[in-house]
Design a protein around this motif. Structure first.
Motif: not given
Ligand code: MG
Ligand code: AMP
Length: 347
Positions: A60, A147, A149, A155, A237
């Motif tokens: 990630k 998540s 992503n 996400s 984010h």
């Molecule tokens: Mg997340």
């Protein structure tokens, strides 16, 4: 890196346990498997293995100080993972699990420090999604799953979006169709006397107050100049590649139309996220619907999926209509503000 990412397509009406079993063998070998949950897709790994959890951070590109949520398939697993669980925590677990609610407790000694990012608390959730629960049961382990992503991106709410970010980096994806809810769980710190919402999610403050009458929002959710207690909340984010701006107000779509036309004239490729009732006014742009403006559940379901779709069309700018910050609108706006790096305008 650059392994072949296998896809296990699962029919919800007729779940093939052999496929899930095969995927669970990968988890037992400390490999990474993305799984559907009712909130968003999770990047699953053996939550008792330092090695497996380190692989999550690498795949990630996740900052080391951002702890992982452990997922369980039945409540009785909680006592091996957490300490000092209060009676009231047990009551809300009984009432609201399985579901989109993550609880934070003092951690037990068996949890590797990679999971908790070196801290002494652990986040735990029991998802409702039947595929997720069957898969976790077959793994017979607590499953660490942030998540699925690349850190900082929206996400993923379907297997295609996971593949876009994770192809060649993880062993497999369990494809269970699109996530029912579409935004992440509500994170509640139950490790102190007063319960505190650290991340707003599908279960709202107003709803949770009916179960925990003294529950509070983390200071950072009330005053954006305060530093969030949850490490994940302080990072940029949910961000598209395009620059995003959010407009909120009675006739926000009119401002959005004006700005969109100006930007188009300047040569930018403009993407629009609007509600059904005004969408036909944006035919000259790449536009996607957030659904019915009175249906926040539909909006949360559509948000991340639509942002990713506009990104795939290579928009330079995304202009979106936001909502009032109450109930589920608070959680949705928490995501939209971060997607837009704070560029939210009241008009
Ligand atoms: Mg997340
Ligand atoms: P995600 O990475 O999408 O799974 O989101 C997990 C969220 O839970 C992040 O915002 C983390 O910072 C938060 N979280 C996980 N564990 C803890 C913990 N022990 N204390 C506070 N926040 C946590």
């Amino acid at each position: 890196m650059n392994m072949k990412t296998k896809i296990y397509k699962i029919d919800r009406e007729n779940i093939d346990l052999n496929k899930l079993k095969e995927a669970s063998e990968l988890i037992k070998k400390d490999e990474l498997v993305a799984m559907p949950t009712e909130t968003v897709y999770g990047l699953a790994a053996n939550g008792l293995s330092d090695l497996a959890c380190k692989k999550i951070f690498k795949a990630k590109n996740r900052p080391n100080d951002n702890p992982l949520i452990l997922h369980i398939a039945s409540i009785d697993k909680i006592d091996t993972l957490a300490k000092d669980i209060s009676d009231r925590a047990r009551v809300i677990m009984d009432k609201l699990w399985p579901g989109p609610m993550t609880l934070i407790f003092k951690k037990s000694d068996i949890i590797p420090s990679t999971v908790t990012a070196g801290g002494d608390t652990v986040a735990i959730r029991m998802p409702e999604d039947i595929i997720a629960r069957k898969f976790i049961s077959l793994c017979d382990l607590p499953i660490a799953a942030p998540s699925a992503n690349i850190s900082g991106r929206p996400s993923p709410t379907n297997a295609k979006d996971v593949l876009f970010d994770m192809d060649g980096k993880i062993s497999a994806i369990i494809d269970g169709g699109s996530s029912k809810i579409g935004i992440e769980s509500t994170v509640i710190d139950m490790s102190e006397k007063t319960p505190v919402i650290l991340r707003p999610g599908f279960y709202t403050y107003e709803f949770l107050k009916t179960y925990l009458d003294d529950i509070k929002l983390d200071d950072s959710l009330v005053d954006s100049s305060k530093i969030p207690k949850s490490p994940g909340q302080k990072y940029r984010h949910y961000a598209p590649k395009a620059k995003m701006q959010v407009y909120v107000g009675k006739n926000a779509y009119e401002t959005i139309k004006k700005v969109a036309q100006e930007k188009k004239k300047e040569g930018y490729k403009v993407g629009i996220l609007e509600f059904d009732d005004v969408l036909d006014q944006f035919d000259e742009f790449d536009n996607l619907s957030l659904g019915d403006r009175n249906d926040l559940i539909q909006m949360s379901h559509n948000l991340f999926t639509s942002i990713r779709l506009l990104d795939k069309k290579n928009c330079d700018i995304i202009l979106a209509e936001g909502v009032e910050e109450a109930n589920l609108g608070k959680s949705i706006m928490n995501r939209m503000k971060k997607s837009a790096s704070g560029l939210v305008f009241n008009v």
